[in-house]
Design an enzyme around this catalytic site. Structure first.
Site, PDB file in Angstrom:
ATOM      1  N   SER A 203      14.524   1.073   5.199  1.00  0.00           N
ATOM      2  CA  SER A 203      14.104   1.302   6.563  1.00  0.00           C
ATOM      3  C   SER A 203      13.444   0.021   7.030  1.00  0.00           C
ATOM      4  O   SER A 203      12.361  -0.321   6.576  1.00  0.00           O
ATOM      5  CB  SER A 203      13.092   2.441   6.569  1.00  0.00           C
ATOM      6  OG  SER A 203      12.307   2.376   7.716  1.00  0.00           O
TER       7      SER A 203
ATOM      8  N   SER B  65       4.729  -1.528   2.842  1.00  0.00           N
ATOM      9  CA  SER B  65       4.038  -2.626   3.524  1.00  0.00           C
ATOM     10  C   SER B  65       4.259  -4.000   2.925  1.00  0.00           C
ATOM     11  O   SER B  65       3.318  -4.787   2.770  1.00  0.00           O
ATOM     12  CB  SER B  65       2.536  -2.372   3.583  1.00  0.00           C
ATOM     13  OG  SER B  65       2.284  -1.435   4.539  1.00  0.00           O
TER      14      SER B  65
ATOM     15  N   ASP C 128      -1.861  -1.089   7.620  1.00  0.00           N
ATOM     16  CA  ASP C 128      -1.305  -1.821   6.478  1.00  0.00           C
ATOM     17  C   ASP C 128      -2.104  -3.085   6.176  1.00  0.00           C
ATOM     18  O   ASP C 128      -2.391  -3.405   5.022  1.00  0.00           O
ATOM     19  CB  ASP C 128       0.158  -2.213   6.759  1.00  0.00           C
ATOM     20  CG  ASP C 128       0.991  -1.029   7.193  1.00  0.00           C
ATOM     21  OD1 ASP C 128       0.527   0.111   7.006  1.00  0.00           O
ATOM     22  OD2 ASP C 128       2.104  -1.241   7.709  1.00  0.00           O
TER      23      ASP C 128
ATOM     24  N   ASP D 256      -2.360   5.619  13.307  1.00  0.00           N
ATOM     25  CA  ASP D 256      -3.283   4.464  13.429  1.00  0.00           C
ATOM     26  C   ASP D 256      -3.145   3.820  14.800  1.00  0.00           C
ATOM     27  O   ASP D 256      -4.135   3.472  15.433  1.00  0.00           O
ATOM     28  CB  ASP D 256      -3.090   3.447  12.287  1.00  0.00           C
ATOM     29  CG  ASP D 256      -1.681   2.906  12.152  1.00  0.00           C
ATOM     30  OD1 ASP D 256      -0.735   3.449  12.765  1.00  0.00           O
ATOM     31  OD2 ASP D 256      -1.508   1.900  11.413  1.00  0.00           O
TER      32      ASP D 256
ATOM     33  N   ARG E 281       0.835  -1.207   0.000  1.00  0.00           N
ATOM     34  CA  ARG E 281       0.000   0.000   0.000  1.00  0.00           C
ATOM     35  C   ARG E 281       0.869   1.256   0.000  1.00  0.00           C
ATOM     36  O   ARG E 281       2.052   1.213   0.323  1.00  0.00           O
ATOM     37  CB  ARG E 281      -0.929   0.026   1.208  1.00  0.00           C
ATOM     38  CG  ARG E 281      -0.225   0.063   2.577  1.00  0.00           C
ATOM     39  CD  ARG E 281      -0.115   1.435   3.188  1.00  0.00           C
ATOM     40  NE  ARG E 281       0.707   1.443   4.367  1.00  0.00           N
ATOM     41  CZ  ARG E 281       2.000   1.704   4.362  1.00  0.00           C
ATOM     42  NH1 ARG E 281       2.630   1.955   3.233  1.00  0.00           N
ATOM     43  NH2 ARG E 281       2.692   1.708   5.479  1.00  0.00           N
TER      44      ARG E 281
HETATM   45  C1  GLA Z   1       3.917   1.264   9.520  1.00  0.00           C
HETATM   46  C2  GLA Z   1       2.916   0.567  10.431  1.00  0.00           C
HETATM   47  C3  GLA Z   1       1.542   1.218  10.306  1.00  0.00           C
HETATM   48  C4  GLA Z   1       1.628   2.725  10.484  1.00  0.00           C
HETATM   49  C5  GLA Z   1       2.740   3.325   9.628  1.00  0.00           C
HETATM   50  C6  GLA Z   1       2.963   4.772   9.902  1.00  0.00           C
HETATM   51  O1  GLA Z   1       3.586   1.051   8.203  1.00  0.00           O
HETATM   52  O2  GLA Z   1       2.831  -0.801  10.133  1.00  0.00           O
HETATM   53  O3  GLA Z   1       0.664   0.612  11.228  1.00  0.00           O
HETATM   54  O4  GLA Z   1       1.782   3.049  11.822  1.00  0.00           O
HETATM   55  O5  GLA Z   1       3.964   2.653   9.806  1.00  0.00           O
HETATM   56  O6  GLA Z   1       1.859   5.515   9.566  1.00  0.00           O
END
Ligand code: GLA
Length: 528
Positions: free
Chosen positions: A276, A189, A234, A79, A70
């Site tokens: 990262s 993700s 995600d 979130d 995503r």
């Molecule tokens: C990662 C986490 C998500 C969210 C993002 C930042 O992708 O898995 O749950 O917290 O970072 O927005």
């Protein structure tokens, strides 16, 4: 093997899908049929995966589950504080091919392999849902084990909630082959894509099909076995995404609402080429922010006059906002930001200072969370004011983004300017980036450079996306400018990196690309 595209498509048309569950298709067309080129590429990929499977295990897979990566358009790092976010799925996904292995008398096991066996060597785990995920060893196959555990944990939760008709199947031996094309460590993700596809494959192989919302929740919970205290964005978008629209995702419980994106703009994703890895750096980056937000919520709770025992139980800034508005309804209109200004000092706090305020050791307050204890062991100071300010301002931008996008749908007539809608969305994206960079401090040098290059080359708005500290940017670009925009990024950002050997010229298509909102998780059972 026959072409998968040509397979009988009766299931998706005859309503083989029960309402709200993961769709089951007998053809690739519903997911990949938008254009002939994509369909042919998907057909070849599934054929290749089936062949690898056959070669590895001597039998074909029974089914495939795909789940996408995503890009988050807005709503970063909120979130897990209970606030809504606004992502869309991308076309890059992970496919898990699976079959139940007939019982041969030996202890049931999970044989997990990857089409990229050099980078991701095959692993065997016991077929035991209670096994621990080995956090000390960041093996790629741990993500499969997360999904595997998640299915049984969900069944156990259902039973515990009094659902008597829940039958928990006996864990069978599984053969698994994974093919993932979501770039890793890029903030897109890849981890949720493999966890969701794995849980889906385990579920379907055992003859189950949970609802999409149950899947989103269970995948969010089980990915935490990896060691990150991530929120549910995600997994929710990977499971629930719909082609052509972004989703506003709310939590507790998880819900998704379509957000149609305005005509005339396209989102372009560009990789900063700085990896990262959320799981490996959790104690100093991701989980550190979760802990800082919890501490900020606790200090605000104290200021609100809550008794200490209640304060220790607070987990999120979302909870504190609810309490603030209940305690002082007048705050309703202004939101929680004035409380941050009034009650948190702009300078970072050290642990001793917080312990004095809270009247308890931080280790004692967080003793039930090993991943929080790892944060406390590594942390020197906690920037509560900045983190809370980011969260409370970012959650407002998510609703502003949704409302702005809705203007483009509802407006007609002369006063409406679609260009103004794009400008306003871009402005919100830029503000989100500034907040991530200055207040949440989850950017990095390369992301800052890339955002700058994107804006200089005509992006209406540009921001880091995902957890940050590396990974990708997402930029809103006028449709007519997309090709030129991508070319200018190649020139201004990637050329010097090709020269330095950081990336091959031939791989640039996979690091900078335009993306339309893609569909979510799906199960394929092909008839042969
Ligand atoms: C990662 C986490 C998500 C969210 C993002 C930042 O992708 O898995 O749950 O917290 O970072 O927005």
């Amino acid at each position: 093997m026959a072409s998968l595209v040509a397979a009988d498509a009766k299931q998706e048309t005859a309503g083989g899908v029960s309402e709200g569950s993961i769709p089951v298709y007998s053809s690739l067309r519903p997911v990949h049929g938008h254009d002939a080129e994509e369909l042919a590429a998907a057909d070849a990929r599934y054929e290749g995966l089936a062949l690898e499977f056959l070669q590895a295990y001597g039998a074909p897979p029974v089914l495939f589950v795909r789940s996408p990566g995503r890009v988050n358009l807005i709503g970063e790092h909120i979130d897990y504080e209970g606030y809504s976010v606004l992502p869309m799925a991308i076309r890059q996904d992970t496919i898990v091919a699976v079959r139940k292995r007939p019982d041969d008398g030996s202890a049931p096991s999970l044989r997990i392999a990857n089409v990229n066996s050099k980078k991701y060597p095959a692993v065997v785990f016991p077929a035991d849902p209670s096994q621990e995920v080995d956090r000390g060893n960041h093996s790629w196959a741990n993500y499969f084990v997360c999904g595997y555990k998640g299915v049984w944990e969900h069944l156990e939760r259902l039973k515990a909630s009094g659902k008597e008709d829940v039958e928990v199947p006996t864990p069978a031996s599984l053969d698994v082959m994974v093919d993932g094309i979501v770039p890793t460590g890029a903030g897109l993700s890849s981890s949720a894509a493999i966890v969701c596809a794995s849980a889906g494959a385990v579920m379907a192989a055992h003859g189950l099909n949970f609802s999409q919302t149950d899947m989103a929740e269970l995948c969010c919970k089980c990915e935490r076995h990896i060691g990150t205290q991530s929120g549910g964005m995600d997994q929710a978008i990977s499971i629930m995404a719909k082609p052509g629209v972004a989703l506003l995702i709310d939590f507790n419980p998880v819900r998704a609402t379509d957000v149609a994106l305005p005509e005339g703009g396209t989102f372009v994703i560009a990789n900063s080429l700085t990896e990262s890895n959320k799981a490996e750096t959790a104690a100093v980056n991701y989980n550190m922010r979760v802990v800082e937000c919890r501490l900020a919520a606790m200090v605000l709770g104290l200021r609100l006059g809550l008794p200490k025992q209640e304060v220790y139980a607070i987990n999120t800034l979302g909870e504190i906002e609810d309490m603030l508005s209940a305690a002082a309804p007048g705050l309703g209109g202004e939101g929680p930001l004035p409380a941050v200004e009034a009650h948190l000092k702009p300078e970072p706090y050290v642990a001793e200072e917080l312990e004095e305020l809270l009247g308890e050791k931080l280790e004692t307050i967080m003793k039930s969370s090993p991943t929080s204890l790892a944060v406390l062991a590594a942390a020197k100071h906690f920037a509560l004011y900045k983190r809370a300010k980011h969260v409370f301002s970012e959650k407002e931008r998510v609703y502003a983004f949704r409302d702005t996008a809705a203007r483009a749908q509802s407006s007609s007539g002369a006063s409406f300017s679609s260009d103004q809608v794009l400008e306003d969305l871009g402005q919100l994206m830029n503000e989100s980036h500034a907040s991530c960079s200055e207040l949440y401090e989850c950017s990095c040098k390369e992301l800052e450079e890339l955002v700058g290059v994107c804006r200089k080359n005509g992006a209406i708005g540009s921001r880091l996306t995902g957890a940050g500290w590396g990974g990708c940017t997402v930029s809103l670009v006028r449709d007519g400018h997309v090709a030129g925009f991508i070319e200018s990024l190649k020139e201004d950002f990637y050329k010097s990196r090709v020269e330095r050997g950081l990336i091959k010229e031939g791989d640039l298509e996979s690091v900078v690309f335009a993306s339309k909102p893609a569909g979510g998780a799906a199960i394929f059972r092909f008839d042969h």
